[in-house]
Design an enzyme around this catalytic site. Sequence first.
Site, PDB file in Angstrom:
ATOM      1  N   PRO A 171       0.792  -1.220   0.000  1.00 40.06           N
ATOM      2  CG  PRO A 171      -0.298  -1.231   2.057  1.00 40.06           C
ATOM      3  CD  PRO A 171       0.676  -1.971   1.246  1.00 40.06           C
ATOM      4  CD  GLU A 172       4.133   2.792  -3.545  1.00 40.73           C
ATOM      5  OE1 GLU A 172       4.275   3.926  -4.012  1.00 40.73           O
ATOM      6  OE2 GLU A 172       4.679   1.794  -4.010  1.00 40.73           O
TER       7      GLU A 172
END
Length: 275
Positions: A2-3
């Site tokens: 996750p960014e």
Amino acid sequence: MPELPEVEVVRRGLAEWVTGRTIAASEVLHPRAVRRQLGVFDVAHRVIVSAERRGKYLWLPLDGDEAILAHLGMSGQLLVVSPESALEKHLRVRLSFADGGNDLRFVDQRTFGHVMLTALVDGVPEPIAHIAPDPFEAAFDEELFTRRLRAKRTEIKRALLDQSLISGVGNIYADEALWLARLHWARPTETLTKAKIAELLAAVRQVMSAALVQGGTSFDSLYVNVNGESGYFDRSLEAYGRRDLPCSRCGTPIRRDAFMNRSSFSCPRCQRKPR
DNA sequence: GCCGCATCCTGACCGC
DNA sequence: TGCGGTCAGGATGCGG
């Protein structure tokens, strides 16, 4: 992995499904998930006011000047599921609600993520006061970023991953933005012109916006929204993970370089290596 | 003070 | 089939 776009997808889900609800009980199933807050992390009877985000951090402000701060790490998931559903294998923290509705569960295979109860200082959780705003926030100061970037003596990709300079960018979107801006990952920051930095920032915003529209990037079932669904942006990646595949601009095979104990993907023709 | 590297962790995958 | 090695990677803390 996750960014910013993936975390934003999760934030939107939390805003829809948990704001305004009163927590009935919190249960910690793995001490590492709450860091040093074992025995301290207790949010029973608190009301979740909203869902906020800066970079890759999420937080749920509670009544009073506190919040539940969360970082998904590499494999963290925040799931909104029925209290009757089977406990997930890697369930770390479970919140149940006074309305008897769906649980909020923090599931994290690799335990790099965490949740914690923290004070809010000027609306920002105290432990993340040191990170910079992300490039979608009004508080992001482009001129300050440019000045600090040029003062650094490091490589551009290292700087992009430095959350105290700009938050929300991780390995995937760093490679994508550098490809779009035709910059090699090892380019020394002090050699970048203001115009090139502006172009790179525009590229960062462009790749992240495009990813957000598609619900984020996913390679497997590890990254999901609050309903357990994956995004589709991996089909749109131009550099990341595309070793030996042709660059969509010039046809040259994308190369993989070892970088900080991980990978950097780039086009050897479009992104010329600095001397 | 700044920079770069090792470290934490588990599961998927590969070769033997 | 099973085993060992490798890889994935964000943030932190430490050494230079």
